[in-house]
Design an enzyme around this catalytic site. Sequence first.
Site, PDB file in Angstrom:
ATOM      1  N   GLY A  30       0.822  -1.192   0.000  1.00 44.04           N
ATOM      2  CA  GLY A  30       0.000   0.000   0.000  1.00 44.04           C
ATOM      3  C   GLY A  30       0.865   1.255   0.000  1.00 44.04           C
ATOM      4  N   GLY A  42       0.368  -5.156   0.752  1.00 49.61           N
ATOM      5  CA  GLY A  42      -0.857  -5.065  -0.038  1.00 49.61           C
ATOM      6  C   GLY A  42      -0.801  -5.827  -1.344  1.00 49.61           C
ATOM      7  N   GLU A  71       5.397  -5.883   7.614  1.00 52.37           N
ATOM      8  CA  GLU A  71       4.729  -4.861   8.416  1.00 52.37           C
ATOM      9  C   GLU A  71       5.378  -4.557   9.764  1.00 52.37           C
ATOM     10  OE1 GLU A  71       1.976  -6.102   5.283  1.00 52.37           O
ATOM     11  OE2 GLU A  71       3.253  -7.197   6.684  1.00 52.37           O
ATOM     12  N   ASP A 100      -1.657  -7.467   7.396  1.00 49.37           N
ATOM     13  CA  ASP A 100      -3.085  -7.263   7.126  1.00 49.37           C
ATOM     14  C   ASP A 100      -3.419  -7.816   5.752  1.00 49.37           C
ATOM     15  OD1 ASP A 100      -1.705  -5.261   5.697  1.00 49.37           O
ATOM     16  OD2 ASP A 100      -3.348  -3.826   5.890  1.00 49.37           O
TER      17      ASP A 100
END
Length: 359
Positions: A67, A122, A145, A153
């Site tokens: 992301g 992502g 992360e 996530d």
Amino acid sequence: MSDELEVLIDKRDGLGLITLNRPKAINALSHAMVRTISDALRDWADDDEVRTVVVTGAGERGLCAGGDIVAIYNDAKNRRPQVSGADSEAGRFWRDEYILNALIGRYPKPYVVVMDGIVMGGGVGIAGHGSHRIVTERSSVGMPEVGIGFIPDVGGTYLLSRAPGELGTHLALTTARMKAGDAIAAGFADYFVPSEQIPSLLNTLRTESADIAIAKYATAAPEPELLAQRHWIDACYSADTVAQIVTRLQANPAEQAAQAASDVLTKSPVALQVTLRSLRSAREADSLEAVLNEEYRVSVASLDSHDLVEGIRAQVIDKDRNPQWSPASLAEVDPAQVDAYFAELGEWELGLTTPKEQR
């Protein structure tokens, strides 16, 4: 179609073609890109002219680096306290992104994704829940992360928790990268196709089904490296706490275990503890949707943490690679801090349900 578009959407020869088109940013996902991809997939789900969806990334560096964490950094740093994290720019981005991840996970048509080059964060959400996941000798797959004070996530904890033994825990807490063989062994990919064969594969998909086309080009994947290390990985990472895991790693005679302990200890202490709890919870969940619902709570809570802003600052903004975590050690993390990440969001819950739950 203009080269300035962040996602190229095309439909021809029975294919729905999605090309992530930010090569200078290794195709990092913006909110607009997520919405564009979601709209295309929904349009094609009932379109008889689309047999197969094909997802690729522009440029030579990778499918998707994750992301847009600079946007998340700015939102977390500048968000007004009275604005709910779920109603912030980052919160709305994650909501739409996780809804997209769930859509991919239950997509009714073959979803062929070429995981060539870098596939991180992502990017795993775009790729890892698809039906036909292809890696090449250039693939580098990971969930980095905890290195920026965040928690895996995009359904990453779903995939990590279902890897053989404790491989997923090792990957999450160290942020280790997987090459092609390991990505397949860990359940993040399905097929190995040499990168030089990808253009031919994509051309064959125009006339053949996904299964037949891939079978023509897929070959034996390189030997996975992680499976041979499961004896120490399973023994060390099955501990109940991150501190116990580190102690076991430091005591284990395997050279790789000592390196893993050093890697873990450079990460955000609170993110490590939240991640371990997330992985254990995801292992017990019965659906991707249930995992995404919990990941959303955790991600929104991260916006109020010191470590998310500090981690992105150190790795991406100032690039000093010297984050000052708070708390600074595993022993200093208050259990209440960890609990706060899992607090229910009330009206802001993601609220994904499975088709069975919808009936």
